[in-house]
Design an enzyme around this catalytic site. Structure first.
Site, PDB file in Angstrom:
ATOM      1  N   HIS A 106       6.505  97.487  59.110  1.00 44.51           N
ATOM      2  CA  HIS A 106       5.877  97.589  60.435  1.00 44.51           C
ATOM      3  C   HIS A 106       6.933  97.337  61.523  1.00 44.51           C
ATOM      4  CE1 HIS A 106       2.448  97.905  63.094  1.00 44.51           C
ATOM      5  NE2 HIS A 106       3.104  97.060  63.852  1.00 44.51           N
ATOM      6  N   ALA A 107       7.046  98.272  62.459  1.00 44.83           N
ATOM      7  CA  ALA A 107       8.129  98.226  63.442  1.00 44.83           C
ATOM      8  C   ALA A 107       8.079  96.959  64.291  1.00 44.83           C
ATOM      9  CB  ALA A 107       8.038  99.452  64.347  1.00 44.83           C
ATOM     10  N   TYR A 144      -2.312  95.445  73.116  1.00 41.40           N
ATOM     11  CA  TYR A 144      -2.075  96.891  73.019  1.00 41.40           C
ATOM     12  C   TYR A 144      -3.101  97.669  73.840  1.00 41.40           C
ATOM     13  CZ  TYR A 144       0.833  95.334  69.168  1.00 41.40           C
ATOM     14  OH  TYR A 144       1.772  94.692  68.412  1.00 41.40           O
ATOM     15  N   HIS A 195       9.259 102.746  72.126  1.00 44.92           N
ATOM     16  CA  HIS A 195       8.413 101.554  72.301  1.00 44.92           C
ATOM     17  C   HIS A 195       9.214 100.286  71.980  1.00 44.92           C
ATOM     18  CE1 HIS A 195       4.669  99.103  71.897  1.00 44.92           C
ATOM     19  NE2 HIS A 195       5.380  98.469  70.976  1.00 44.92           N
ATOM     20  N   GLU A 196       9.879 100.286  70.852  1.00 44.82           N
ATOM     21  CA  GLU A 196      10.613  99.085  70.433  1.00 44.82           C
ATOM     22  C   GLU A 196      11.756  98.764  71.401  1.00 44.82           C
ATOM     23  OE1 GLU A 196       9.405  97.095  68.371  1.00 44.82           O
ATOM     24  OE2 GLU A 196       7.873  98.467  67.645  1.00 44.82           O
ATOM     25  N   GLU A 199       4.123  95.165  75.679  1.00 41.46           N
ATOM     26  CA  GLU A 199       3.817  96.361  74.887  1.00 41.46           C
ATOM     27  C   GLU A 199       3.864  97.635  75.725  1.00 41.46           C
ATOM     28  OE1 GLU A 199       3.790  96.187  71.828  1.00 41.46           O
ATOM     29  OE2 GLU A 199       3.668  93.996  71.657  1.00 41.46           O
ATOM     30  N   HIS A 228      10.740  96.674  74.280  1.00 41.62           N
ATOM     31  CA  HIS A 228      10.773  95.226  74.020  1.00 41.62           C
ATOM     32  C   HIS A 228      12.201  94.688  74.186  1.00 41.62           C
ATOM     33  CE1 HIS A 228       6.679  94.913  72.612  1.00 41.62           C
ATOM     34  NE2 HIS A 228       6.861  95.667  71.564  1.00 41.62           N
ATOM     35  N   HIS A 271      -1.612  93.618  61.834  1.00 41.19           N
ATOM     36  CA  HIS A 271      -1.726  92.515  62.794  1.00 41.19           C
ATOM     37  C   HIS A 271      -2.697  91.425  62.374  1.00 41.19           C
ATOM     38  CE1 HIS A 271       0.048  95.970  64.732  1.00 41.19           C
ATOM     39  NE2 HIS A 271       0.543  95.191  65.678  1.00 41.19           N
TER      40      HIS A 271
HETATM   41  O1  X8Z Z   1       2.440  97.228  66.382  1.00 42.02           O
HETATM   42  C1  X8Z Z   1       2.838  98.052  67.185  1.00 42.02           C
HETATM   43  C2  X8Z Z   1       4.314  98.216  67.460  1.00 42.02           C
HETATM   44  C3  X8Z Z   1       5.060  96.949  67.344  1.00 42.02           C
HETATM   45  S1  X8Z Z   1       4.698  95.832  68.598  1.00 42.02           S
HETATM   46  C4  X8Z Z   1       4.893  99.195  66.478  1.00 42.02           C
HETATM   47  N1  X8Z Z   1       1.950  98.870  67.799  1.00 42.02           N
HETATM   48  C5  X8Z Z   1       0.526  98.792  67.541  1.00 42.02           C
HETATM   49  C6  X8Z Z   1       0.207  99.237  66.136  1.00 42.02           C
HETATM   50  O2  X8Z Z   1       1.042  99.851  65.486  1.00 42.02           O
HETATM   51  O3  X8Z Z   1      -0.911  98.977  65.674  1.00 42.02           O
HETATM   52  C7  X8Z Z   1       2.267  99.878  68.789  1.00 42.02           C
HETATM   53  C8  X8Z Z   1       0.989 100.602  69.042  1.00 42.02           C
HETATM   54  C9  X8Z Z   1      -0.102  99.706  68.539  1.00 42.02           C
HETATM   55 ZN    ZN Z   2       5.307  96.478  70.474  1.00 42.79          ZN
END
Ligand code: X8Z
Ligand code: ZN
Length: 666
Positions: free
Chosen positions: A385-386, A561, A422-423, A450, A426, A551
């Protein structure tokens, strides 16, 4: 995961490096707790001291966490859990001491810093050392198990195992109903063993939250928004009501296209709900992968970024193979593939960096390129997960310099490409606020963090994409505009109800209105109510479907988000204005515009040092969250969708009975 995230999400601490690197014995346990306030220490001195101590202990904490996320095994888990334990103990000590200064004179900055201190972790730990230790171990285990999750089947005596990335690919690419269902169910089966552990996790963080004076952990999460916690629910409902009509139109259009593709009997469940495994995404949070089915005007110019990136990869592969020489064997071919994957991932990241640099922001430090995880390693489990990491708060130009990194498993797809932007959002936020005192090094609120990269993503217009060689020269037509809008809506609009429902579920779990024996039932009720989706077959309490979303086991609050999806359009409009742009909002790109860049950087540099409302006003002239810029942006698409949906029965019935268990095949 910027650094505040990091501490919010899975707070960390570490002492292991001292053993291997300099053979110092670990400090005795009692020295790990925060030193008691010295005699006569004023509030301002206290804040200065914890700022310094926090910064000093921070790199060890992040290193332990980085290791446990990039080498998942028992050793790294143990180290990270122990580190976590030390950090949470220290934090509890600081918070206790801070209580001594309640009502005392202090500077406005110190007052804010002490407020932020109390909310520094999303994982409030009980004071009881045994329970704190248990919580730290559970948290590490939950995240590690998610990262290592694997769906295995026996195929003619051979065991075939697939991890999340591969299963996601099936949903993204296959249009075979059963193959998608299998991938979806397979991934969701991996979360089942975490159910009990999550239940215990909830008890422990709630105990920690209560000791800090909150009703439960959910209320604590809602306390981080510079407004009364009880207003956060209604405020986000207000925003949802603003955007819901747009979502309903997109839902209606999508469902009709799915009907056409799979047949109504398969693509529509009771009440008009969309089957969860048919949206091209494991959690139905982003429908971009349905582009093949949903593209409004296939002949109005291609926006197929994935295809362009794939081509770039093929080019890199040819180059790597050529280097390996004429008829490369299997091994050499494999090596060349890995080399090409890495090269493509780096090029994609350079592209993203280039956007930020075009605004006048600095290049990423050389250490970024050395330390980042670009692609999935083959020899071990990692959390794919990024995330974005500030390892040392070192971007203030002092000491050894910044150590910022991202951790991804990049593949050449559009989704990954935008996630890199996106990353880096941050990372640039981190670098901009690194000169601030550590307690102010965070987003104005977590939604701001975010929204940074996502704001840039809006500026990735077809014209910009063409200028970097990823799509054909854009046509100027209504059809092309609708195509471009649809592309953005499939990631941005489809996401909205998901962004809301996850924490509606968690708030309920934390406040006890969702009982442990209703975890799954309530999860699907919320999915139906907000998203209009449902599982194709019954998902009883033997499953733990919430646990299949990063998450939840990773304990990262999710409301951020949803807020970001609204804020990004507010930011975007503010920056377009700053750049002097005056056309339709959806055609604005501020690529290369230094005025916009300066305004953005000024906002980033404020970090968490003032209430977010003030920061928002400085950028946009408005101090309220407002979905109007988002609606302005999507006005052409919304009109178009209404026309397309004419004569359709849009909307859905969330209270339709859950599907019965599927009959066993004979
Ligand atoms: O978790 C993330 C990022 C890292 S903060 C990749 N996002 C949420 C997800 O993947 O559920 C970005 C969009 C929503
Ligand atoms: Zn993020």
């Amino acid at each position: 995961m910027n650094h505040r995230h990091l501490l919010l999400a899975v707070a960390v601490g570490a002492a292991v490096l001292s053993l291997s690197a300099c053979r110092k014995p670990p400090a005795p346990e009692q020295e790990q707790a925060a030193a008691p306030a010295g005699p006569g220490e004023t509030a301002d001195q206290f804040v200065a001291r914890i700022n310094a101590e926090y910064k000093a202990m921070y790199p060890e904490l992040t290193s332990a966490q980085w290791l446990s996320s990039t080498y998942i095994n028992d050793d790294s888990s143990r180290v990270a859990a122990k580190a976590n334990e030390r950090w949470l103990t220290t934090l509890n000590g600081w918070i206790e001491q801070a209580g001594k200064y309640d009502g005392q004179p202090m500077s406005a900055d110190s007052r804010r810093a002490l407020q932020l201190l109390k909310l520094m972790t999303a994982m409030p730990a009980p004071r009881d050392p045994a329970k704190l230790s248990e919580l730290a171990a559970i948290a590490t285990k939950l995240e590690g198990d998610y990262g290592a999750g694997s769906y295995c089947v026996d195929e003619g005596g051979k065991r075939n195992c697939r991890q999340l990335g591969e299963l996601e690919q099936v949903l993204a690419r296959s249009r075979d109903y059963d193959a998608q269902l299998d991938a979806w169910q397979g991934w969701h089966s991996t979360a089942v063993p975490s159910r009990q552990r999550y239940q215990r996790f909830v008890e422990l963080v709630n105990e920690g939250a209560r000791e800090l004076g909150y009703r439960d952990a959910g209320q604590m999460w809602r306390s981080g928004y510079d407004m009364p916690a009880e207003q956060v629910g209604p405020e986000t409902d207000r925003l949802w009501q603003q955007v819901k009509p747009l979502y309903e139109q997109l839902h209606c259009y999508t469902r009709a296209r799915l009907d056409k593709n799979y047949g109504k009997d398969k693509a529509e469940l009771a009440g008009g709900l969309i089957p969860a495994h048919l949206t091209g995404n494991m959690w139905q949070q982003d429908w971009s992968n349905l582009w093949d089915m949903l593209q409004p005007y296939p002949d109005a110019g291609s926006l197929d970024i994935t295809a362009a990136l794939e081509k770039q990869y093929q080019g890199n592969l040819s180059a790597a193979l050529a280097k390996a020489g004429g008829d490369a064997g299997v091994e050499a071919r494999f090596k060349a593939q890995r080399e090409a994957e890495l090269a493509t991932a780096r090029q994609m990241t350079e592209r993203a960096q280039d956007f930020y640099v075009s605004l006048g922001m600095p290049k990423l430090p050389e250490s970024y390129w050395r330390n980042t995880q670009f692609i999935k390693p083959l020899d071990r489990n990692v959390v794919c997960h990024a995330s974005a990491w500030d390892m040392n708060m070192g971007g203030d130009g002092k000491d050894g310099g910044a150590d910022v990194r991202t951790k991804m498993c990049i593949t050449p797809t559009e989704e990954n490409f935008t996630t890199i932007y996106h990353e880096l959002g941050h990372i640039y936020y981190d670098l901009a606020y690194n000169p601030l005192p550590p307690l102010f090094q965070g987003g104005a609120n977590d939604g701001f963090h975010e929204a940074i990269g996502d704001t840039i993503v809006l500026a990735m217009t077809p014209r910009y994409l063409n200028s970097i060689g990823l799509v054909d020269k854009p046509r100027e037509s209504r059809e092309a505009t609708i195509n471009a809008q649809m592309r953005m809506a499939l990631s941005g609009v489809s996401f909205l109800p998901f962004g809301l429902m996850i924490d509606r579920w968690r708030w309920g779990v934390f406040d006890g209105s969702i009982k442990p024996d209703q975890y799954n039932q309530k999860w699907w009720e919320l999915k139906a109510q907000y998203q209009g989706v449902a599982p194709a077959s019954a998902r009883g309490e033997e499953y733990f479907d919430a646990g299949a979303k990063y998450h939840v086991p990773g304990n990262t609050p999710y409301l951020r988000y949803f807020l970001a999806r609204v804020l990004q359009y507010q930011f975007y409009k503010g920056l377009c204005d700053a750049s002097g742009y005056s056309g339709p909002l959806n055609e604005c790109s501020f690529y290369g515009n230094k005025e916009a860049g300066q305004k953005f950087w000024a906002m980033l540099s404020k970090g968490a040092s003032q209430p977010w409302q003030a920061t928002l006003r400085e950028l946009t002239g408005n101090d309220r969250l407002d979905a109007a810029p988002m609606l302005e942006y999507f006005a052409p698409l919304q009109d178009w969708l209404k026309q397309q949906n004419q004569g359709q029965m849009c909307g859905w019935e969330a209270s339709a009975p859950a599907p019965a268990a599927q009959p066993q095949s004979p």
